[in-house]
Write a protein that holds these residues in place. Structure first.
Motif, PDB file in Angstrom:
ATOM      1  N   GLY A   1      82.323   6.814  11.504  1.00 18.79           N
ATOM      2  CA  GLY A   1      81.268   7.318  10.633  1.00 18.79           C
ATOM      3  C   GLY A   1      81.512   6.842   9.214  1.00 18.79           C
ATOM      4  O   GLY A   1      82.578   7.093   8.654  1.00 18.79           O
TER       5      GLY A   1
ATOM      6  N   ASN B   1      77.998  12.139   7.984  1.00 20.21           N
ATOM      7  CA  ASN B   1      77.806  11.764   9.379  1.00 20.21           C
ATOM      8  C   ASN B   1      78.859  12.380  10.297  1.00 20.21           C
ATOM      9  O   ASN B   1      78.921  12.020  11.476  1.00 20.21           O
TER      10      ASN B   1
ATOM     11  N   ALA C   1      77.254  14.072  13.311  1.00 19.71           N
ATOM     12  CA  ALA C   1      76.704  13.119  14.269  1.00 19.71           C
ATOM     13  C   ALA C   1      77.798  12.442  15.072  1.00 19.71           C
ATOM     14  O   ALA C   1      77.684  12.256  16.289  1.00 19.71           O
TER      15      ALA C   1
ATOM     16  N   SER D   1      75.705   7.170  13.291  1.00 22.68           N
ATOM     17  CA  SER D   1      75.083   7.971  12.231  1.00 22.68           C
ATOM     18  C   SER D   1      73.936   8.764  12.856  1.00 22.68           C
ATOM     19  O   SER D   1      73.517   8.493  13.985  1.00 22.68           O
ATOM     20  N   ALA D   2      73.448   9.741  12.111  1.00 24.13           N
ATOM     21  CA  ALA D   2      72.358  10.579  12.610  1.00 24.13           C
ATOM     22  C   ALA D   2      71.027   9.839  12.522  1.00 24.13           C
ATOM     23  O   ALA D   2      70.763   9.113  11.567  1.00 24.13           O
TER      24      ALA D   2
END
Length: 350
Positions: free
Chosen positions: A96, A101, A104, A233-234
């Motif tokens: 991340g 993040n 996520a 990542s989201a």
């Protein structure tokens, strides 16, 4: 001539050693039929040269392994880019780039753990330092059961005060076959997490036949012994699906943007995956679905207005207060006396 043969054998031996460390075994390519071999190139593997034998050439490439050696995500394009999926008996890096993040990245790893735990009741050990748990928090036990199908007693946590202790716990746990997987979460790019440390983790995972996931939060991509690195990542969630269609204003399944930063095939790629908590499976979001989702207006039009707001008129400059002849240029730039208390008065707390 002898020096050239020794040099070739040394190069092949080094390639095989590197491939063994990275988890990618070299392939043997047979020469075309009818072609007379000039020299044996497989002497690094072993065996005496045969004068009439087919030549075998070693090259670095994909590992020839059974399908059971990889953890398939269920997404066809992603698994094809990874040559079958994530290796089960290896160190895999889930990265991340930013601290925001962290949720996520943790959700994506828990999704992979959910796929691993299908059909086996073994526990999973999550190792991290006090800093990372204080910054990102702990997973919610009831959420694990409902979202990923992971029972709370199957997820064990080990909080270490320093990174050195966390690495020691991860190396010792990676030797145990009583665990389904090991998760090591770190923050930043510490110097102690170098090639030597990751090689030890990768070797322990290979010997035990269990995956070790290295979660890196807010750190730069650095050389590691992990054969696979995924950058997570989201992604924006779509609306919740119903029988009548998407439910406006709702939030659907969690989504992840997954980019391949490093793999055995060296094929780049970026994918948007959705996690289905009911089926416990990934679903790939098509690019056109993403464009259709982003085309929806974020703010609805206000009601009771038929025409847009009128445009602004001409902007004019007013002369300074008082007569221009009586006021000096320096005085024109200063506010008038009745306005002065508003600029220099104390700010009210309430």
């Amino acid at each position: 001539m002898a020096t050239s043969a020794v040099a070739r054998e040394t190069v092949f031996a080094l390639r095989r050693q590197i491939a063994k460390i990275e988890g990618t075994l070299p392939e043997r390519l047979a020469a075309p039929a009818g072609e007379r071999p000039r020299a044996r190139a497989d002497s690094a593997i072993g065996g005496a040269p045969e004068p009439n034998a087919d030549v075998t050439i070693i090259r670095r490439g994909l590992a020839v392994a059974s399908p059971n050696a990889f953890l398939a995500t269920g997404v066809e394009h992603l698994d094809a880019a990874l040559s079958g999926g994530l290796p089960k008996a290896a160190l895999s890096e889930i990265h991340g780039l930013e601290t925001r993040n962290a949720g996520a990245v943790a959700g994506f790893v828990l999704s992979l753990v959910s796929l691993i735990l299908k059909g086996q009741p073994l526990p999973v050990l999550w190792i991290g330092t006090s800093e990372i748990f204080r910054e990102a928090g702990f997973p919610y036990a009831r959420g694990l059961q409902g979202m990923f199908g992971i029972a709370p007693e199957q997820l064990l946590f080990s909080e270490a005060p320093k990174l050195t202790d966390a690495l020691w716990v991860a190396e010792e746990a990676a030797k145990m076959t009583a665990l389904a997987a090991i998760i090591l979460e770190i923050r930043g790019s510490p110097q102690r997490l170098d090639l030597t440390a990751t090689r030890r983790l990768h070797a322990r995972a290979q010997n035990a036949g269990r995956p070790v996931f290295l979660l890196r939060q807010a750190g730069e991509a650095e050389p590691t012994a992990a054969p696979v690195r995924l950058i997570v990542s989201a992604a924006p969630a779509k609306s919740r699906r119903t029988i009548a269609g998407p439910l406006a204003g709702s939030i659907g399944h969690p989504a992840f943007t997954v980019s391949i930063g490093k793999s055995r095939t060296a094929l780049p790629g970026q994918f948007t995956l959705e996690w289905n908590p009911d089926e416990h499976a990934f679903e790939e979001r098509k690019p056109r679905e993403k464009r259709a989702e982003n085309s929806v207006a974020v703010v609805p039009a206000s009601g009771g207005r038929t025409d847009p707001a009128p445009a602004l008129g001409t902007v004019v400059a007013f002369p300074a207060f008082g007569s221009s002849a009586a006021i000096s240029p320096t005085a024109r730039d200063q506010p008038s006396r009745p306005q002065r208390p508003a600029h220099i008065g104390p700010r009210r707390a309430g």
